[in-house]
Scaffold this motif. Structure first.
Motif, short mmCIF file in Angstrom:
data_model
loop_
_atom_site.label_atom_id
_atom_site.label_comp_id
_atom_site.label_asym_id
_atom_site.label_seq_id
_atom_site.Cartn_x
_atom_site.Cartn_y
_atom_site.Cartn_z
N VAL A 112 -19.36 -25.30 33.48
CA VAL A 112 -18.37 -25.56 34.57
C VAL A 112 -17.13 -26.21 33.97
CG1 VAL A 112 -17.90 -26.78 36.72
CG2 VAL A 112 -20.16 -25.78 36.31
N VAL A 113 -15.98 -25.63 34.26
CA VAL A 113 -14.69 -26.21 33.83
C VAL A 113 -14.22 -27.12 34.96
CG1 VAL A 113 -12.37 -25.75 33.01
CG2 VAL A 113 -14.21 -24.11 32.56
N PRO A 114 -14.17 -28.41 34.79
CA PRO A 114 -13.74 -29.31 35.87
C PRO A 114 -12.27 -29.08 36.23
CG PRO A 114 -13.97 -30.53 33.83
CD PRO A 114 -14.52 -29.16 33.57
N ARG A 115 -11.93 -29.45 37.45
CA ARG A 115 -10.56 -29.23 37.91
C ARG A 115 -9.54 -30.03 37.09
NH1 ARG A 115 -10.49 -26.01 42.05
NH2 ARG A 115 -12.28 -25.84 43.44
N SER A 116 -9.94 -31.17 36.60
CA SER A 116 -9.02 -31.95 35.76
C SER A 116 -8.63 -31.19 34.51
CB SER A 116 -9.67 -33.29 35.39
OG SER A 116 -10.89 -33.07 34.69
N GLU A 117 -9.58 -30.39 33.97
CA GLU A 117 -9.25 -29.60 32.79
C GLU A 117 -8.45 -28.36 33.15
OE1 GLU A 117 -11.55 -27.53 28.97
OE2 GLU A 117 -12.66 -28.69 30.48
N LEU B 235 3.27 -20.25 37.54
CA LEU B 235 2.80 -19.59 36.32
C LEU B 235 2.23 -20.60 35.34
CD1 LEU B 235 2.57 -17.04 34.61
CD2 LEU B 235 4.91 -17.46 33.80
N VAL B 236 2.86 -21.77 35.24
CA VAL B 236 2.35 -22.82 34.35
C VAL B 236 0.95 -23.25 34.78
CG1 VAL B 236 2.67 -25.23 33.69
CG2 VAL B 236 4.60 -23.66 33.62
N ARG B 237 0.76 -23.40 36.09
CA ARG B 237 -0.57 -23.80 36.57
C ARG B 237 -1.61 -22.72 36.28
NH1 ARG B 237 -1.37 -24.80 42.88
NH2 ARG B 237 -1.12 -22.53 42.82
N THR B 238 -1.23 -21.46 36.48
CA THR B 238 -2.17 -20.37 36.22
C THR B 238 -2.52 -20.27 34.74
OG1 THR B 238 -1.26 -19.15 38.09
CG2 THR B 238 -2.52 -17.89 36.48
N VAL B 239 -1.51 -20.42 33.88
CA VAL B 239 -1.75 -20.35 32.44
C VAL B 239 -2.66 -21.48 31.98
CG1 VAL B 239 -0.64 -20.57 30.19
CG2 VAL B 239 0.36 -19.09 31.93
N ALA B 240 -2.45 -22.69 32.52
CA ALA B 240 -3.30 -23.83 32.14
C ALA B 240 -4.75 -23.58 32.56
CB ALA B 240 -2.77 -25.11 32.78
N ALA B 241 -4.95 -23.05 33.77
CA ALA B 241 -6.32 -22.78 34.23
C ALA B 241 -6.96 -21.68 33.39
CB ALA B 241 -6.30 -22.40 35.70
#
Length: 425
Positions: free
Chosen positions: A130-135, A27-33
């Motif tokens: 484009v939102v980079p993967r690092s962001e 969930l944390v990863r999904t919220v950050a994305a």
């Protein structure tokens, strides 16, 4: 048990934390994305009024400023194929947005956000960023580390709590085991303090009640044995008077010696029943050479009367053993009495006493019919006796730390070895 309870608590804690922390981490990863995507979408939408109304030069300046502020590549695709901002080729998402549909799509570089700007006569203009993967994963690693540390901390706390709870269970059980072993070693005054859960307290109370009951029963039994033994003093006194009244001095001395031996046995039985602990401590000692020599001399008179040849091989004394003289004499009498009781008259026997590997070994061998099966069992006899002779000898041997051994003689007969340990300090 304590370690198993701790292991069980750790396993349960890990399973529970895994069930909660793994979905939470996802969930944390999904919220950050999603948060990064929302920011990029908001930046791109802020360009929509400019892209829908301004000329290409103004759009280019605005796009370059937004790209510099956000750190993300921003491009605007005009209907005539012109690309303002970051020079990138048209992607399937841009082609779909040119038909009037805004969307987000995954790409090799990250997440692509395209917004369709409609309302112009020359066609639909498309804003792409484009939102980079690092962001997309910004802060996720740190959040996962915090969750992992929190999980480890919770497991450790659970282990500590489980260990404390296990100690409250294990300590009373250990105390119950210790007291039960003390009772098995005849320490009948041992008691356990009830502690722990109600079930363990109930077991502790039952054990204390059992110990008290055993103590009462043994005390009653010792009193009865002592009273019975004491009653034998009157007939013994009468026998002594009859022996002393005999005219033949040799017969008088022989019967008086027999009465003395019987009186010593009765006295020892009274003392053992009343004052001695039921657990032999082995601290009393005696000279085996003197005791065996005396008892063999006593039984030699009867052997001569019954036509038996006695061979005595007695090592030079003293030979100290860890058993009292009265008990050793009773054991020797029991072994020699068995020879007279279970072999026909005229059967020769041998008595040998010698040191062996720190012990003293008394060997009684005869040429009789041999030892029946189960003869060492207490109360077992096939010749009409009490069946306690070998048991008396066995208890005397175990008192000193030795043992009783039964063997078959060469060809025929029986061999009894009484191994006696040294006196204990």
């Amino acid at each position: 048990m304590r370690s198993r309870l701790a292991l069980l608590a750790a396993a349960v804690s890990v399973l529970i934390l895994t069930a909660f922390l793994v979905p939470l981490a996802l969930l944390v990863r999904t919220v950050a994305a999603d948060r990064a995507t929302v920011r990029a979408t908001a930046d791109a939408q802020s360009l929509a009024p400019v892209v829908g109304t301004a000329d290409p030069d103004t759009i280019r300046l605005t796009v370059e400023q937004l790209a510099a502020d956000s750190g993300r590549p921003v491009s605007v695709f005009l209907p005539d194929g012109t690309v303002l901002g970051a020079p990138v080729p048209r992607t399937p998402a841009v082609t779909l947005a040119a038909r009037g549909q805004s969307l987000t799509a995954e790409s090799d570089g990250g997440r692509e956000v395209v917004i369709a700007v409609q309302g112009r006569s020359d066609g639909t203009r498309v804003i792409r960023t484009v939102v980079p993967r690092s962001e997309l994963t910004a802060g996720v690693t740190r959040a996962w580390l915090v969750l992992a540390l929190l999980g480890v901390l919770l497991v450790l706390v659970g282990l500590v709590v489980a260990d404390r709870l296990a100690r409250t269970l294990v300590r009373p059980i250990t105390e119950l085991s210790r007291v039960s072993h003390r009772l098995a070693n005849a320490e009948l005054d041992a008691r356990v303090a009830p502690a722990g859960p109600a079930e363990l307290r109930e077991v502790a109370g039952a054990l204390n009640h059992l110990a008290g009951r055993i103590q009462v029963l043994l005390r009653d039994e010792r009193e009865q044995v002592a009273d019975l033994s004491h009653r034998l003093r009157t007939p013994l006194t009468a026998l002594r008077l009859e022996a002393e009244s005999l005219r033949d001095p040799a017969d008088a001395a022989r019967l008086t010696s027999a009465v003395d031996g019987l009186e010593r046995a009765v006295t020892g039985l009274i003392r053992q029943a009343r004052w001695r602990s039921s657990a032999p401590d082995g601290t009393a000692g005696s000279d085996a050479a003197a005791v065996v020599g005396e008892r063999v001399a006593f039984w030699s008179v009867l052997a001569e009367d019954t036509g038996r040849t006695v061979t005595l091989d007695l090592a030079n004394g003293p030979l100290p053993v860890g058993v009292a003289a009265d008990e050793l004499a009773a054991a020797v009498d029991a072994l020699l009495g068995n020879v007279f009781a279970h072999t026909p008259d005229g059967t020769p026997f041998t008595v040998r006493l010698a040191p062996d590997a720190g012990q003293v070994v008394l060997t009684v061998a005869d040429s009789g019919p041999g030892m029946p099966t189960g003869a060492v069992l207490r109360g077992a006899s096939q010749a009409g006796s009490t069946g306690l002779g070998l048991d008396i000898a066995d208890r005397a041997a175990r008192t000193s730390g030795g043992r009783l051994e039964l063997r078959a003689g060469p060809g025929c007969g029986a061999v009894v070895l009484l191994r006696l340990g040294p006196p204990r300090p």
